[in-house]
Design a protein around this motif. Structure first.
Motif, short mmCIF file in Angstrom:
data_model
loop_
_atom_site.label_atom_id
_atom_site.label_comp_id
_atom_site.label_asym_id
_atom_site.label_seq_id
_atom_site.Cartn_x
_atom_site.Cartn_y
_atom_site.Cartn_z
N LYS A 25 -6.95 -16.65 1.15
CA LYS A 25 -6.34 -15.63 1.09
C LYS A 25 -6.13 -14.81 2.57
O LYS A 25 -4.79 -14.33 2.69
CB LYS A 25 -7.14 -14.74 0.29
CG LYS A 25 -7.32 -15.23 -1.29
CD LYS A 25 -8.35 -14.07 -2.02
CE LYS A 25 -9.78 -14.31 -1.11
NZ LYS A 25 -10.40 -15.52 -1.31
N SER A 26 -7.11 -14.70 3.38
CA SER A 26 -6.74 -14.17 4.69
C SER A 26 -5.68 -15.08 5.59
O SER A 26 -5.05 -14.37 6.47
CB SER A 26 -8.18 -13.90 5.35
OG SER A 26 -8.91 -13.19 4.68
N THR A 27 -5.90 -16.25 5.29
CA THR A 27 -4.99 -17.18 6.33
C THR A 27 -3.68 -16.70 5.58
O THR A 27 -2.52 -16.97 6.42
CB THR A 27 -5.18 -18.71 5.91
OG1 THR A 27 -6.76 -18.88 6.20
CG2 THR A 27 -4.38 -19.52 6.59
N MET A 63 -16.20 -15.04 6.60
CA MET A 63 -15.75 -14.57 5.22
C MET A 63 -15.27 -13.30 5.24
O MET A 63 -15.69 -12.60 6.07
CB MET A 63 -16.77 -14.84 4.23
CG MET A 63 -18.10 -13.92 4.39
SD MET A 63 -19.44 -14.43 3.24
CE MET A 63 -18.47 -13.73 1.72
N SER A 64 -14.34 -12.91 4.07
CA SER A 64 -14.01 -11.43 4.14
C SER A 64 -14.97 -10.58 3.31
O SER A 64 -15.35 -11.23 2.41
CB SER A 64 -12.72 -11.40 3.50
OG SER A 64 -11.45 -12.10 4.13
N ILE A 65 -15.26 -9.45 3.93
CA ILE A 65 -16.46 -8.86 3.33
C ILE A 65 -15.78 -7.33 3.04
O ILE A 65 -16.28 -6.70 1.95
CB ILE A 65 -17.53 -8.45 4.16
CG1 ILE A 65 -16.78 -7.84 5.71
CG2 ILE A 65 -18.19 -9.66 4.57
CD1 ILE A 65 -17.91 -7.17 6.32
N VAL A 82 -2.51 -6.41 0.52
CA VAL A 82 -3.90 -5.77 0.65
C VAL A 82 -4.72 -7.19 0.29
O VAL A 82 -4.71 -7.84 -0.75
CB VAL A 82 -4.46 -5.05 -0.32
CG1 VAL A 82 -5.72 -4.30 -0.19
CG2 VAL A 82 -3.41 -3.77 -0.27
N ASP A 83 -5.49 -7.61 1.23
CA ASP A 83 -6.24 -9.20 1.26
C ASP A 83 -7.64 -8.41 0.85
O ASP A 83 -8.24 -8.19 1.73
CB ASP A 83 -6.13 -9.68 2.54
CG ASP A 83 -7.20 -10.90 2.77
OD1 ASP A 83 -7.38 -11.57 1.79
OD2 ASP A 83 -7.53 -11.06 3.73
N CYS A 84 -7.94 -9.13 -0.43
CA CYS A 84 -9.35 -8.70 -0.96
C CYS A 84 -10.31 -10.08 -0.69
O CYS A 84 -9.91 -11.22 -0.68
CB CYS A 84 -9.07 -8.59 -2.35
SG CYS A 84 -7.90 -7.16 -2.72
MG LIG Z 1 -10.45 -13.48 3.11
#
Ligand SMILES: [Mg+2]
Ligand SMILES: Nc1nc2c(ncn2[C@@H]2O[C@H](COP(=O)(O)OP(=O)(O)OP(=O)(O)O)[C@@H](O)[C@H]2O)c(=O)[nH]1
Length: 683
Positions: A25-27, A63-65, A82-84
């Motif tokens: 997702k973040s990528t 990791m996304s927090i 909005v990257d969750c």
């Molecule tokens: Mg992420």
């Protein structure tokens, strides 16, 4: 068929990027921002240079927090992504965002292990009624046929997964895609727009078959298309596009696009689908039932306490327009004043003077407003459009600053963190004096601790919360207690006989008296009871005593020396001497626990229950959750503290539980000895 889509929706859009952990997702966010020119180039996740992983904690744990908000422009129109975070421990973060976004891009991959996690995401989208596009990511490393992958993923989706593109392979490696609606082939180029080519002749048959299957699905909601298919008439492309858009907006299908976020492939097609097909803010306002009316309405998606600029509330303007310094009103009609409107790009902000319907912006200094609140420009205020309740926490610890002087500072810092993260729960335990922080997993709380330590410079001690043990007695004893003191002047005299008896489990405490002939005067009987109650606060083993009956059967008094205090002392003395002979025993709380798990892990879960002194009451299919079970058990509270860690590792991170107090049960042997000695140490 005609113009079902009602024309392309222009205007600012808000797109939530969701999906299982580490699906890319973040990528993808980084790729979308690079492709639209919001950032100069796509940096790899983990490099520390991406828009999404700007926090120290996200970098440290790879990791996304928390959600990252980034606004960009594509072909002259504004899109906020909005990257969750994908981990179930941070899942609640996405809810207020999903509630007010126009469309969700679900980033998935061909990985069977992540199916239950995908299912959780899809269920949430169903619950909040959010239209969705599925982006099948990591196509660069997937050898599986896309059609097989979709078959595997379909059970997670309540609507048909509608494949819009098929991969173009060379020697087994994906080198591009064929768009089934446009009937065009694209050859991927790394970090660049794909090159359009003709569909290779040896792919034509496969393309036609996949296209027919796409049209068949569309025909389920379009009778005219159905007729055309039956009569083998080629439907006009425009009408196919209209159907694709309408079916997405009406939530009838989940279009599937393929690509590689890491290599920047398939990004433009995704952007075009968002631009052309995704619903806009008007549709979202209708979904939330606020389309009629003219006052501005703003939905709060996320709160951030910045280190310098104070609080920022990430907000979606659902209707109307807001300007800097204007006042907004919430459910209670109380006014909050906007102090700053900003466009966000990760941690960077650009100041604006106003925001209009569709915009997703940060509003400054709405200190009283909470994530999930709805605000309006109308003085009469507005109730929350959606009621979001975080699930019951599954992991807790007691925390205190290493240094006493930090107590006030810690409390303020935790309140800021809890404002940013409504799924955190903070309680003060009166009995133990502990501050208990609860959340949704070990990592969730570890991050809180790290934030306290690194952002606020407050060294923290944390430990498992104390278990509310009790003690009771198993035998009856009659005991006299005599308190007498003659120390010059006024003496003290109290004398009681107490019958101490066990009561059934859960009965609590009963006090009675059978005094005859006034041997203990009426006015001192409450003193006796008060003395007994005081003693029960800490029994002979060191815990509060329960399930005990005490009857005052006899005693004596002195005309001058007897007093309230003297009778309290006498009662305490009788209890102290009597209780040890009553065969005291420890009680521990036993919880009833419902464990929710994907069915393929049920056997593993039931196997770990006895290791934690649990008893299985039964298990069954989880109602309305295909492929999931509920395992019902009873388990001592002391065994539940870190249960979630084991549950999560047995289920690729998705199992959860709900616990409620059930009963108290005797605890003897080594575990009782340990609890007694550690309670003794703490006291
Ligand atoms: Mg992420
Ligand atoms: N091969 C391949 N790897 C990818 C692709 N996209 C992402 N990855 C890798 O997948 C891993 C996770 O990527 P992230 O973008 O952090 O995933 P995420 O979904 O944001 O993760 P969370 O937010 O923590 O749930 C990283 O190692 C990426 O390099 C892709 O298209 N192909």
């Amino acid at each position: 068929m005609g113009n079902r889509a009602g024309g392309r929706r222009s205007g600012p859009k808000c797109v939530a990027i969701v999906g299982p952990f580490a699906s890319g997702k973040s990528t993808l966010l980084e790729a979308l921002l690079a492709r639209t020119g919001a950032i100069p180039r796509q940096n790899p996740i983990g490099s520390g240079n991406t828009v999404a992983d700007h926090s120290a904690e996200a970098k440290a744990h790879a990791m996304s927090i928390e959600a990252t908000v980034a606004t960009t422009e594509f072909m002259g129109e504004q899109i906020t992504f909005v990257d969750c975070p994908g981990s179930i421990e941070f899942a609640f973060e996405a809810e207020p965002i999903l509630a007010a976004c126009d469309v969700a891009v679900v980033v998935a991959e061909a990985d069977e292990k992540k199916i239950p996690a995908l299912q959780l995401v899809m269920r949430k989208l169903d619950e909040l009624n959010v239209p969705r596009i599925l982006f099948l990511n990591k196509i660069d490393k997937s050898a599986a046929a896309v059609r097989d992958t979709l078959k595997m993923l379909q059970p997670t989706s309540s609507t048909p997964l509608l494949l819009r593109q098929i991969p173009l392979r060379k020697d087994g490696i994906v080198v591009g895609s064929i768009d089934l609606a446009l009937e065009r082939a694209y050859v991927y180029r790394e970090y660049a727009e794909s090159e359009v080519t003709d569909i290779p002749s040896d792919e034509k048959a496969r393309e036609l078959e996949a296209r027919f299957s796409m049209l068949e699905t569309l025909a389920d909601h379009d009778d005219q298309l159905m007729e055309q298919l039956l009569e083998e008439i080629e439907p006009p492309k425009d009408e196919v596009f209209d159907d694709l858009a309408a079916d997405l907006r009406e939530g009838l299908v989940t279009p599937v696009l393929i690509g590689s976020a890491e290599k920047g492939n398939g990004i433009l097609r995704l952007l075009k689908a968002i631009r052309h097909d995704a619903p806009d803010v008007e549709a979202t306002a209708r979904r939330l039932d606020v389309s009629a009316g003219s006052s501005a309405i703003v939905q709060l998606m996320k709160s951030i306490h910045t280190s310098h600029g104070g609080k920022l509330s990430i907000s979606r303007v659902l209707r109307g327009e807001i300007t800097d310094s204007s006042e907004l009103f919430g459910a209670d009609g109380a006014a909050v004043k906007i102090s700053g409107i900003y466009r966000m790009l990760g941690k960077d902000q650009t100041k604006l003077t106003s925001a209009k319907a569709g915009d997703t912006v940060a509003l400054g200094k709405l200190d009283e407003a909470l994530t999930g609140d709805t605000l309006t420009s109308s003085k009469s205020g507005i109730a929350r459009l959606i009621d979001l309740q975080p699930p019951q926490p599954v992991f807790s610890f007691a925390l205190r600053p290493k240094e006493r002087k930090d107590e006030v500072k810690m409390s303020a810092a935790i309140h800021r963190l809890a404002d940013e993260d409504p799924s955190l729960d903070l309680q003060h335990n009166q009995e133990t004096g502990e501050t208990i922080l609860s959340g949704h997993g070990e990592m969730h709380l570890r991050i809180v601790r790290e934030k306290l330590e690194s952002r606020n410079q407050i060294p923290i001690d944390s430990q498992p919360p104390s278990i509310p043990y009790r003690e009771t007695i198993k035998k009856s004893v009659t005991q006299r207690g005599r308190h007498r003191k003659q120390s010059g002047g006024h003496g003290q005299f109290g004398d009681v006989v107490l019958e101490i008896k066990p009561l059934p489990r859960g009965a609590g405490f009963q006090f009675t008296e059978t005094i005859t002939g006034g041997v203990v005067p009426r006015n001192y009987i409450p003193s006796v009871e008060a003395g007994v109650r005081d003693f029960l606060k800490t029994g002979p083993l060191g815990f509060p005593m329960v399930d005990v009956a005490v009857n005052l059967s006899d005693g004596s008094y002195h005309n001058v020396d007897s007093s309230d205090m003297a009778f309290q002392m006498a009662a305490k003395l009788a209890m102290k001497e009597g209780a040890v002979g009553c065969a005291p025993v420890m009680l521990e709380p036993i919880m009833k626990v419902e464990i929710y798990t994907p069915s393929d892990a049920t056997a593993r879960i039931t196997a770990l229950v006895p290791q934690r002194r649990g008893q299985i009451l039964g298990y069954d299919a989880r109602p309305a959750w295909s492929g999931w079970d509920v395992v019902e058990v009873t388990m001592p509270q002391s065994e539940i503290g870190d249960l979630i860690i084991e549950l999560r590792s047995a289920t690729a991170g998705v199992a959860s539980y709900r616990a409620t107090f059930d009963h108290m049960a005797e605890l003897t042997g080594r575990l009782a000895d340990e609890a007694i000695s550690s309670a003794g140490r703490a006291a």
